[in-house]
Design an enzyme around this catalytic site. Structure first.
Site, PDB file in Angstrom:
ATOM      1  N   LYS A  68      81.384  82.234 -31.660  1.00  0.00           N
ATOM      2  CA  LYS A  68      81.149  81.451 -30.421  1.00  0.00           C
ATOM      3  C   LYS A  68      80.175  80.073 -30.940  1.00  0.00           C
ATOM      4  O   LYS A  68      79.488  80.381 -31.564  1.00  0.00           O
ATOM      5  CB  LYS A  68      80.457  82.292 -29.433  1.00  0.00           C
ATOM      6  CG  LYS A  68      80.219  81.669 -28.015  1.00  0.00           C
ATOM      7  CD  LYS A  68      79.537  82.449 -27.046  1.00  0.00           C
ATOM      8  CE  LYS A  68      79.442  81.708 -25.686  1.00  0.00           C
ATOM      9  NZ  LYS A  68      78.933  82.724 -24.960  1.00  0.00           N
ATOM     10  N   SER A 143      81.317  83.301 -20.166  1.00  0.00           N
ATOM     11  CA  SER A 143      81.499  82.001 -21.019  1.00  0.00           C
ATOM     12  C   SER A 143      82.309  82.126 -22.522  1.00  0.00           C
ATOM     13  O   SER A 143      82.608  81.151 -22.901  1.00  0.00           O
ATOM     14  CB  SER A 143      79.985  81.496 -21.048  1.00  0.00           C
ATOM     15  OG  SER A 143      79.308  82.070 -21.929  1.00  0.00           O
ATOM     16  N   SER A 167      78.867  87.673 -20.325  1.00  0.00           N
ATOM     17  CA  SER A 167      79.688  86.713 -20.832  1.00  0.00           C
ATOM     18  C   SER A 167      80.651  87.011 -22.134  1.00  0.00           C
ATOM     19  O   SER A 167      81.362  86.476 -22.463  1.00  0.00           O
ATOM     20  CB  SER A 167      79.000  85.531 -21.565  1.00  0.00           C
ATOM     21  OG  SER A 167      78.491  84.661 -20.243  1.00  0.00           O
TER      22      SER A 167
END
Length: 479
Positions: A68, A143, A167
């Site tokens: 990420k 997310s 997330s």
């Protein structure tokens, strides 16, 4: 060569059935072929094939991973999916990345996500939304949507995300993956760009429970660079995986809120019932439990997270680093306003404003302090439950993956997090596991939560369920 699991790839490399170069070339080609459709990666590692030539010995030797874009990577652009850090190249490495490399893993690239991890759909990224491989008209979640999209689409066999209020688990639920959020303090946050420091935790996205255990083994353990780390010995989750769960006590939360309203899609309810049936067949004891302060958890979460975001994001002013507006300004206040106004997206600005209000004089006691008190009560509620139960079963999200550009109010969007925020508020480990499909063949998962530092029990229960469900091998048609 075909896409495989982390365990399969690592084993094949060790047994010299395939070379690291072949694996690296396959996934790089596949990622670059499909990324234009999925928008899962923001940046690819230019040194990826060179890194493959000198991968050190370790349990993950030669395994390509997505990271990420919230984890700092030395020499590789790290944007937090924001215009504010669009051109930031860190001079140092996040502990998670450092440990993965030490275990022999290869960093394929940096995955897309909601800006500064603020969102539940992935639509808040400065670089555009990541698409769900199961239905390109739907989001991969948020997310950590890019990480989930990359793994579900077979662009890489595993990826890391972050989980502040769900997330990792919600994108896993949307994309038919295993998403694991460890206990707070289990994995170092050093080098992970902060959203809400008391809630943030690194997590894994993989196709199988075994793969998740392998990745956790590589990154868990004390770190002197993170003062919030628990001083616990390095765990051996993979070595201790065991699907014999007879006589375990499983708590189950009702899919109704305090008003008796069922807020879940029928397939979500079916997934929970299906899971209960498997657990009973395995000899587990099922105990009905009440979800601690479910109706108040979302409010407490958003008051705390936005307040911490307001504080954490104050450092981005465009002076030493970050976006700097080309518009002229007459004073320092206007200079800051231009940089932050143009550098941050609308959702980030909205959360900063809410958090600043909550922390302001005259409102701190009414909002932030009250939320902290509710958080303590939620934690106590879970502590009481885990005196009687080994693991708790509940839904991950009210429904399957959401359509892209579904114009909902911010409040309705925030409701997507109602099942996941409790684990972050209480600092508990939790995971999402593929379990079921809707009539339209969209993935649906179930969530397991455990006591603090009870990851092994979670993984063992999840492994047993994975064996009986036997749905993890299903992949999207076009990938």
């Amino acid at each position: 060569m075909k896409s495989g699991t982390i365990a399969q790839i690592a084993k094949n490399i060790r047994e010299k059935k395939v070379s690291i170069k072949e694996v690296a070339s396959f996934y790089l080609e596949r990622a670059k072929q499909h990324n234009p459709r999925l928008n899962a990666f923001i940046t690819f590692n230019d040194q990826f094939l060179k890194d493959a030539e000198k991968a050190p010995e370790g349990p993950l030797k030669g395994v390509p991973l997505g990271i990420k874009d919230l984890f700092c990577t030395r020499g590789i652009r790290t944007t937090a999916a924001s215009r504010m850090l669009e051109n930031f190249v860190p001079p140092y490495e996040a502990t998670v990345v450092e440990r993965l490399k030490k275990a022999g893993a290869l960093i394929l690239g940096k995955c897309n996500h909601d800006e500064f991890a603020m969102g539940s759909t992935g639509e808040n990224s400065f670089f555009g939304v990541s698409k769900n491989p199961w239905d390109l008209m739907r989001t991969a979640g948020g997310s950590s949507g890019g990480s989930a999209s990359a793994v579900a689409g077979g662009l890489c066999p595993g990826a890391f995300g972050t989980d502040t209020g769900g997330s990792v688990r919600q994108p896993a639920h949307f994309c038919h993956l295993v998403g694991i959020k460890p206990s707070y303090g289990r994995v170092s946050r050093y080098g992970m760009i902060a959203y809400a420091s008391s809630l943030d935790q690194a997590g894994t996205l993989t196709r199988t429970v075994e793969d998740g255990a392998l990745l956790l083994d590589a990154v868990c353990g004390p770190d002197s660079k993170d003062s919030t780390m628990a001083q616990r010995a390095q765990p051996f989750f993979h070595k201790n995986l065991n699907s014999r769960i007879k006589s375990m006590k499983i708590g189950c939360f009702s899919p109704e809120n305090s008003k008796g309203e069922n807020m879940f899609h029928p397939a979500v309810t079916e997934a929970v019932q299906k899971t209960l049936a498997v657990l009973k067949s395995r000899g587990c004891q099922i105990k009905e439990k009440t979800w601690p302060l479910l109706d108040h958890s979302l409010s407490a979460y958003y008051l705390i997270s936005t307040s911490e975001a307001s504080s954490n994001l104050a450092r981005y002013d465009g002076v030493r680093y970050g976006f700097q507006s080309s518009d002229s300004s007459s004073d320092l206040q206007e200079f800051y306003g231009l940089n932050r106004g143009q550098g941050f997206g609308s959702e980030v600005k909205q959360r900063i404003l809410i958090g600043t209000f909550c922390l302001s004089s005259g409102y701190y006691e009414a909002y932030y302090q009250k939320a902290a008190e509710v958080r303590a009560l939620i934690k106590k509620g879970f502590d009481d439950i885990f005196k009687e139960c080994d693991v708790v079963l509940c839904p991950v999200s009210p429904g399957p993956a959401l359509p892209i550009n579904q114009k909902e109010s911010p409040l309705k969007n925030y409701l997507n997090d109602i099942c996941t925020v409790s684990a972050n508020l209480a600092g508990l480990p939790a995971l999402s596991l593929p379990a079921h499909f809707t009539e339209d063949h969209l993935p649906v998962g179930v969530q397991l939560m455990g006591p603090a530092f009870g990851e092994q029990k979670l993984l063992n229960v999840a492994l047993a369920l994975e064996e009986d469900f036997n749905v993890w091998r299903e992949t999207p048609d076009d990938f």
